[in-house]
Write an enzyme that holds these catalytic residues in place. Structure first.
Site, mmCIF file in Angstrom:
data_model
loop_
_atom_site.group_PDB
_atom_site.id
_atom_site.type_symbol
_atom_site.label_atom_id
_atom_site.label_comp_id
_atom_site.label_asym_id
_atom_site.label_seq_id
_atom_site.Cartn_x
_atom_site.Cartn_y
_atom_site.Cartn_z
ATOM 1 N N SER A 263 0.842 -1.185 0.000
ATOM 2 C CA SER A 263 0.000 0.000 0.000
ATOM 3 C C SER A 263 0.882 1.241 0.000
ATOM 4 O O SER A 263 2.082 1.173 0.225
ATOM 5 C CB SER A 263 -0.872 0.003 1.243
ATOM 6 N N LYS A 264 0.250 2.383 -0.242
ATOM 7 C CA LYS A 264 0.989 3.647 -0.213
ATOM 8 C C LYS A 264 1.564 3.856 1.181
ATOM 9 O O LYS A 264 2.658 4.363 1.348
ATOM 10 C CB LYS A 264 0.046 4.805 -0.530
ATOM 11 N N ARG A 265 0.778 3.480 2.159
ATOM 12 C CA ARG A 265 1.244 3.664 3.541
ATOM 13 C C ARG A 265 2.504 2.841 3.806
ATOM 14 O O ARG A 265 3.433 3.300 4.448
ATOM 15 C CB ARG A 265 0.154 3.272 4.534
ATOM 16 N N ALA A 268 5.445 4.718 2.481
ATOM 17 C CA ALA A 268 5.889 5.838 3.305
ATOM 18 C C ALA A 268 6.602 5.304 4.553
ATOM 19 O O ALA A 268 7.610 5.843 4.989
ATOM 20 C CB ALA A 268 4.688 6.685 3.692
#
Ligand code: GLU
Length: 509
Positions: A263-265, A268
């Site tokens: 996921s994008k999370r 990050a």
């Protein structure tokens, strides 16, 4: 004679280089080196709307850091340049025109409004997002549908137009993928992709085929996300250059997070880019820290990437680049998604820090100290400290916490580790240790340890009972390398200062 192996990594400069991108680089690089071939880097920058300034430089810096440098590229030069597609613009039109002439492509004069209208007019419950394909093309404004005269007139008038591939109906396009074996596609399900845009720029589909041909690419390895485009590319090869010249394809598996898709999370959190980027990542809309800043070694990063989708058939996990070159084979890459587990990634780094020569770590560790204001780092001292703590560091950034006490007297102590068992005997013991250390002729770890143990034995104290307090005195907590090694490095005066200072903290209250 078999052809010289030539592989390519063909990034679009649209953002940072992430895990998957560098793994594609790595597999290309390993394959090229294994077969004595060439590794080419081609910048696919034909989509100017997605161009991010600085992204190309970023890609090169990443390759430099990882040590996976291409043999040919816009920066390295080579016989087949230019290696930036925007600089090859003039080459592409003739191929698109050839396809039109041969009946495999056509001029499409539709305006953006026409296309918008098509998407609403042909929208049904059954087909919610209609594509420009065989079922619709005859209802649009293109050279298949207009008379030759009308087409000529439009062209003569300089009317803006795209060139689209005419996907055949009801054909099966197959090819052998080096990882997935035979793959087939029904052409009726694929839309008539634009090959050349109204501004004269090719789209990726045309440019990738033309350039792979002109650059004599023998093997094309790329992410699985390109598999749906493969039938278009195979057809273009067939129409333009003959299938026998087509590179062998391998579509590399997706990289998944521990719980499925990344996921994008996750990105990050785990710093999927190689470096921090000077721009906001368009994909995550945030500034992300990369593996480098997180404290990964390039050797470890390559090693963990290699294992994301490949193994050599044994239990071996730690590989040097040279071993990877020797053992890598694309056929051993699995087709299923490869799970990336950040904790496992850290394990690789820990192993690599342990194995690394001190020399290899010194520059980064010194930089880390300098960032924190510690500049008093002569070579001999650095060698000692790194040698003592490297087995305890998982990330390069850990070197600070693991060795700051060599430079700074602890301000605080883990009193819970000491206080419950602190007593007068120990207090007197340490007073004697101070006296002994003050007089010791030889300031080295072994002598200090011998003296310390002798005093303990004379006072009938188990050394184990006083070693932990000594450690807390010198470093503040229950961590760090051998306590006498620490004393040796910080020196006599500082050791005595620390014991004295800690004694008052331990005795207080
Ligand atoms: N330009 C494509 C990308 O950005 C390259 C795909 C390929 O290797 O064919 O990933």
């Amino acid at each position: 004679m078999s052809k010289k192996v030539r592989v390519r990594f063909a990034p679009s400069p649209t953002g940072g280089l992430h895990l998957g991108g560098v793994r594609t680089v790595l597999y290309n690089y390993l394959f090229a080196k294994k077969h004595g071939g060439d590794f080419i880097l081609r910048i696919e920058d034909t989509d100017q709307t997605r161009y991010v300034p600085g992204a190309e430089e970023y890609i090169f810096n990443c390759l430099k850091w990882t040590g996976l440098e291409p043999d040919e590229s816009p920066q390295h030069g080579g016989e087949y340049g230019p290696y930036r597609q925007s600089e090859r613009k003039a080459d592409y039109r003739q191929y698109a025109e050839q396809l039109v002439k041969d009946g495999h492509a056509y001029y499409a004069f539709d305006t953006p409004e026409d296309l918008e209208k098509m998407r609403t007019d042909f929208k049904t419950d059954h087909n919610p997002s209609p594509q420009y394909d065989h079922s619709i093309r005859m209802k649009m404004r293109n050279s298949l549908n207009l008379t030759a005269g009308e087409v000529k007139q439009l062209l003569d008038a300089g009317t803006k137009h795209d060139i689209r591939i005419k996907m055949p109906e009801n054909e099966t396009v197959s090819f052998t993928d080096m990882i997935r074996s035979e793959v087939s596609f029904e052409t009726s399900l694929v839309d008539d992709k634009v090959l050349l845009k109204a501004d004269g720029m090719p789209t990726y589909h045309l440019a990738v085929v033309v350039d792979d041909y002109l650059m004599k690419i023998t093997h094309a390895f790329r992410g699985e996300e390109w598999l749906p485009s493969a039938p278009v590319h195979v057809l273009l090869w067939k129409y333009l250059f003959g299938l026998e010249n087509m590179p062998q394809w391998a579509h590399l598996p997706l990289i998944l997070g521990p719980n499925g898709k990344l996921s994008k999370r996750d990105g990050a959190k785990y710093g999927f880019p190689v470096f921090a980027m000077s721009w906001t990542d368009p994909k995550t809309a945030e500034l992300t820290e990369g593996f480098k800043e997180k404290g990964f070694l390039p050797e470890a990063f390559i090693n963990l990437l290699a294992l994301l989708g490949w193994n050599d058939g044994t239990e071996q996990e730690i590989f040097t680049k040279e071993e990877l070159i020797e053992k890598f084979s694309i056929e051993r890459v699995h087709s299923g998604g490869a799970k990336f587990d950040y904790e496992k990634g850290k394990w690789f780094n820990h192993e690599w820090i342990k194995r690394s020569a001190i020399q290899n770590l010194k520059y980064e560790v010194r930089k880390l100290f300098a960032e924190k204001g510690i500049t008093d780092t002569n070579d001999a001292l650095m060698d000692k400290i790194i040698g003592l703590v490297k087995d305890r560091c998982t990330l390069l950034t850990d070197f600070y916490d693991q060795s700051v006490f060599f430079f700074k007297t602890p301000e605080q102590y883990d009193l819970n580790a000491v206080k419950p068992k602190w007593n007068e005997t120990k207090q007197l013991f340490f007073a004697e240790v101070i006296r002994n250390f003050e007089l010791s002729n030889d300031w080295n770890a072994q002598t200090l340890e011998n003296n310390f143990k002798e005093i303990a034995s004379i006072n009938q104290i188990k050394p184990g009972d006083v070693l932990l307090p000594l450690r807390v005195m010198l470093v503040g907590g229950k961590f760090g390398p051998g306590v006498f090694d620490i004393a040796e490095v910080i020196g006599r005066d500082e050791t005595i200062i620390r014991i004295t200072k800690a004694l008052s903290a331990f005795n207080a209250g």
